[in-house]
Motif scaffolding. Structure first.
Motif, PDB file in Angstrom:
ATOM      1  N   PRO A  33     -10.475  60.714   0.342  1.00  0.00           N
ATOM      2  CA  PRO A  33     -10.054  59.142   1.045  1.00  0.00           C
ATOM      3  C   PRO A  33     -10.797  58.198   0.504  1.00  0.00           C
ATOM      4  CG  PRO A  33     -10.132  60.817   2.921  1.00  0.00           C
ATOM      5  CD  PRO A  33     -10.498  61.699   1.373  1.00  0.00           C
ATOM      6  N   ILE A  34     -10.383  57.059   0.267  1.00  0.00           N
ATOM      7  CA  ILE A  34     -11.125  55.993  -0.161  1.00  0.00           C
ATOM      8  C   ILE A  34     -11.346  55.025   1.027  1.00  0.00           C
ATOM      9  CG2 ILE A  34     -10.994  53.845  -1.762  1.00  0.00           C
ATOM     10  CD1 ILE A  34      -9.092  55.724  -3.620  1.00  0.00           C
ATOM     11  N   GLU A  35     -12.518  54.394   1.066  1.00  0.00           N
ATOM     12  CA  GLU A  35     -12.830  53.474   2.381  1.00  0.00           C
ATOM     13  C   GLU A  35     -13.471  52.323   1.383  1.00  0.00           C
ATOM     14  OE1 GLU A  35     -15.455  55.335   5.107  1.00  0.00           O
ATOM     15  OE2 GLU A  35     -14.358  57.014   5.269  1.00  0.00           O
ATOM     16  N   LEU A  36     -12.741  51.175   1.736  1.00  0.00           N
ATOM     17  CA  LEU A  36     -12.972  49.883   1.482  1.00  0.00           C
ATOM     18  C   LEU A  36     -13.543  49.001   2.708  1.00  0.00           C
ATOM     19  CD1 LEU A  36      -9.979  48.921  -0.904  1.00  0.00           C
ATOM     20  CD2 LEU A  36     -12.163  49.918  -1.528  1.00  0.00           C
ATOM     21  N   GLU A  37     -14.707  48.306   2.357  1.00  0.00           N
ATOM     22  CA  GLU A  37     -15.006  47.339   3.412  1.00  0.00           C
ATOM     23  C   GLU A  37     -14.988  46.178   2.963  1.00  0.00           C
ATOM     24  OE1 GLU A  37     -18.884  46.371   5.810  1.00  0.00           O
ATOM     25  OE2 GLU A  37     -18.230  48.549   6.111  1.00  0.00           O
ATOM     26  N   LEU A  38     -14.314  45.105   3.365  1.00  0.00           N
ATOM     27  CA  LEU A  38     -14.102  43.777   2.636  1.00  0.00           C
ATOM     28  C   LEU A  38     -14.277  42.565   3.691  1.00  0.00           C
ATOM     29  CD1 LEU A  38     -10.541  44.846   1.418  1.00  0.00           C
ATOM     30  CD2 LEU A  38     -12.753  44.765  -0.129  1.00  0.00           C
ATOM     31  N   SER A  39     -14.583  41.478   3.155  1.00  0.00           N
ATOM     32  CA  SER A  39     -14.760  40.366   3.801  1.00  0.00           C
ATOM     33  C   SER A  39     -13.305  39.637   3.654  1.00  0.00           C
ATOM     34  CB  SER A  39     -15.824  39.571   3.571  1.00  0.00           C
ATOM     35  OG  SER A  39     -17.023  39.944   3.957  1.00  0.00           O
ATOM     36  N   VAL A  40     -12.534  39.134   4.622  1.00  0.00           N
ATOM     37  CA  VAL A  40     -11.441  38.717   4.389  1.00  0.00           C
ATOM     38  C   VAL A  40     -11.206  37.514   5.244  1.00  0.00           C
ATOM     39  CG1 VAL A  40     -10.066  40.868   3.958  1.00  0.00           C
ATOM     40  CG2 VAL A  40      -9.773  40.000   6.362  1.00  0.00           C
ATOM     41  N   ALA A  41     -10.578  36.429   4.515  1.00  0.00           N
ATOM     42  CA  ALA A  41     -10.054  35.081   5.133  1.00  0.00           C
ATOM     43  C   ALA A  41      -8.593  35.297   5.570  1.00  0.00           C
ATOM     44  CB  ALA A  41     -10.406  33.954   4.624  1.00  0.00           C
ATOM     45  N   LEU A  42      -8.145  34.737   6.564  1.00  0.00           N
ATOM     46  CA  LEU A  42      -6.866  34.752   7.237  1.00  0.00           C
ATOM     47  C   LEU A  42      -6.144  33.086   6.797  1.00  0.00           C
ATOM     48  CD1 LEU A  42      -4.440  36.422   8.410  1.00  0.00           C
ATOM     49  CD2 LEU A  42      -5.419  35.468  10.665  1.00  0.00           C
ATOM     50  N   GLU A  43      -4.947  33.319   6.416  1.00  0.00           N
ATOM     51  CA  GLU A  43      -4.340  32.147   5.976  1.00  0.00           C
ATOM     52  C   GLU A  43      -2.932  32.046   6.480  1.00  0.00           C
ATOM     53  OE1 GLU A  43      -3.775  29.452   2.195  1.00  0.00           O
ATOM     54  OE2 GLU A  43      -2.654  30.997   2.124  1.00  0.00           O
ATOM     55  N   ARG A  72     -14.759  40.819   8.554  1.00  0.00           N
ATOM     56  CA  ARG A  72     -14.823  42.037   7.939  1.00  0.00           C
ATOM     57  C   ARG A  72     -13.970  42.921   8.296  1.00  0.00           C
ATOM     58  NH1 ARG A  72     -18.549  41.993   4.422  1.00  0.00           N
ATOM     59  NH2 ARG A  72     -18.955  44.232   4.179  1.00  0.00           N
ATOM     60  N   ILE A  73     -13.317  43.729   7.416  1.00  0.00           N
ATOM     61  CA  ILE A  73     -12.260  45.033   7.713  1.00  0.00           C
ATOM     62  C   ILE A  73     -12.526  45.967   6.843  1.00  0.00           C
ATOM     63  CG2 ILE A  73     -10.485  43.199   8.533  1.00  0.00           C
ATOM     64  CD1 ILE A  73      -8.969  43.901   5.776  1.00  0.00           C
ATOM     65  N   SER A  74     -12.194  47.196   7.528  1.00  0.00           N
ATOM     66  CA  SER A  74     -12.254  48.382   6.608  1.00  0.00           C
ATOM     67  C   SER A  74     -10.909  49.086   6.557  1.00  0.00           C
ATOM     68  CB  SER A  74     -13.403  49.393   7.505  1.00  0.00           C
ATOM     69  OG  SER A  74     -14.425  48.937   7.603  1.00  0.00           O
ATOM     70  N   LEU A  75     -10.733  49.563   5.333  1.00  0.00           N
ATOM     71  CA  LEU A  75      -9.388  50.246   5.084  1.00  0.00           C
ATOM     72  C   LEU A  75      -9.731  51.574   4.644  1.00  0.00           C
ATOM     73  CD1 LEU A  75      -7.566  47.496   2.826  1.00  0.00           C
ATOM     74  CD2 LEU A  75      -7.195  47.973   5.382  1.00  0.00           C
ATOM     75  N   ALA A  76      -8.945  52.409   5.054  1.00  0.00           N
ATOM     76  CA  ALA A  76      -9.252  53.958   4.766  1.00  0.00           C
ATOM     77  C   ALA A  76      -7.817  54.072   4.075  1.00  0.00           C
ATOM     78  CB  ALA A  76      -9.376  55.019   5.763  1.00  0.00           C
ATOM     79  N   LEU A  77      -7.913  54.393   2.833  1.00  0.00           N
ATOM     80  CA  LEU A  77      -6.680  54.967   1.957  1.00  0.00           C
ATOM     81  C   LEU A  77      -6.699  56.319   1.333  1.00  0.00           C
ATOM     82  CD1 LEU A  77      -6.972  51.539  -0.404  1.00  0.00           C
ATOM     83  CD2 LEU A  77      -5.515  51.900   1.756  1.00  0.00           C
ATOM     84  N   GLN A  78      -5.501  57.080   1.700  1.00  0.00           N
ATOM     85  CA  GLN A  78      -5.377  58.294   1.436  1.00  0.00           C
ATOM     86  C   GLN A  78      -4.457  58.496  -0.082  1.00  0.00           C
ATOM     87  OE1 GLN A  78      -6.999  61.143   2.508  1.00  0.00           O
ATOM     88  NE2 GLN A  78      -6.098  62.121   0.852  1.00  0.00           N
ATOM     89  N   PRO A  79      -5.065  58.596  -0.977  1.00  0.00           N
ATOM     90  CA  PRO A  79      -4.334  58.452  -2.350  1.00  0.00           C
ATOM     91  C   PRO A  79      -3.515  59.753  -2.322  1.00  0.00           C
ATOM     92  CG  PRO A  79      -6.724  59.051  -2.948  1.00  0.00           C
ATOM     93  CD  PRO A  79      -6.451  58.994  -1.253  1.00  0.00           C
ATOM     94  N   ALA A  80      -2.293  59.473  -2.878  1.00  0.00           N
ATOM     95  CA  ALA A  80      -1.116  60.788  -3.282  1.00  0.00           C
ATOM     96  C   ALA A  80      -0.497  60.291  -4.471  1.00  0.00           C
ATOM     97  CB  ALA A  80      -0.316  60.889  -1.711  1.00  0.00           C
ATOM     98  N   LEU A  81       0.118  61.397  -5.018  1.00  0.00           N
ATOM     99  CA  LEU A  81       0.893  61.315  -6.250  1.00  0.00           C
ATOM    100  C   LEU A  81       2.285  61.250  -5.672  1.00  0.00           C
ATOM    101  CD1 LEU A  81      -0.987  63.485  -8.817  1.00  0.00           C
ATOM    102  CD2 LEU A  81      -0.976  60.989  -8.692  1.00  0.00           C
ATOM    103  N   ALA A  82       3.126  60.176  -6.235  1.00  0.00           N
ATOM    104  CA  ALA A  82       4.423  60.093  -5.768  1.00  0.00           C
ATOM    105  C   ALA A  82       5.124  61.690  -6.397  1.00  0.00           C
ATOM    106  CB  ALA A  82       5.184  59.008  -6.592  1.00  0.00           C
ATOM    107  N   GLY A  83       5.999  62.173  -5.339  1.00  0.00           N
ATOM    108  CA  GLY A  83       6.798  63.500  -5.573  1.00  0.00           C
ATOM    109  C   GLY A  83       6.053  64.514  -5.526  1.00  0.00           C
ATOM    110  N   THR A  84       4.708  64.676  -4.889  1.00  0.00           N
ATOM    111  CA  THR A  84       3.933  65.945  -4.903  1.00  0.00           C
ATOM    112  C   THR A  84       3.108  65.880  -3.495  1.00  0.00           C
ATOM    113  OG1 THR A  84       2.551  67.518  -5.884  1.00  0.00           O
ATOM    114  CG2 THR A  84       2.255  65.073  -6.392  1.00  0.00           C
TER     115      THR A  84
END
Length: 99
Positions: A33-43, A72-84
């Motif tokens: 898993p990849i965790e990103l913490e970002l400061s974001v502005a909403l438009e 500040r938001i945190s995103l948790a991304l689970q990388p996966a290869l297409a088709g497997t």
């Protein structure tokens, strides 16, 4: 500021280069898993049918966007290869000239 979609696209491209660099390497790393913490502005524009856009605030730029509310938001991304269902493996080097 950078669009959130650009940040995720750039991350995907970097991971793609790391996957390619892992081919044939004896030592590889399973990508978890990849965790990103970002400061974001909403438009949100006032036009009919307009979209909400998230902008990632670049380092040191928060003072410049003080008129815009940032969160500040945190995103948790689970990388996966297409088709497997197999976990992707990466190498520690992104470019052949780094060897």
């Amino acid at each position: 500021m950078i669009e959130l979609t650009s940040v995720i696209r750039d991350l995907r491209e970097e991971l793609g280069r790391a996957l390619a660099a892992a081919e044939g390497e004896a030592l590889r790393f399973e990508l978890g898993p990849i965790e990103l913490e970002l400061s974001v502005a909403l438009e949100r524009s006032g036009q009919a049918g307009a979209k909400v856009r998230f902008w990632v605030v670049e380092s040191g730029a928060e003072a410049a966007v003080s008129a815009v509310s940032t969160q500040r938001i945190s995103l948790a991304l689970q990388p996966a290869l297409a088709g497997t269902a197999a976990a992707p493996f990466i190498s520690g080097r992104a470019e052949a000239h780094e060897r």
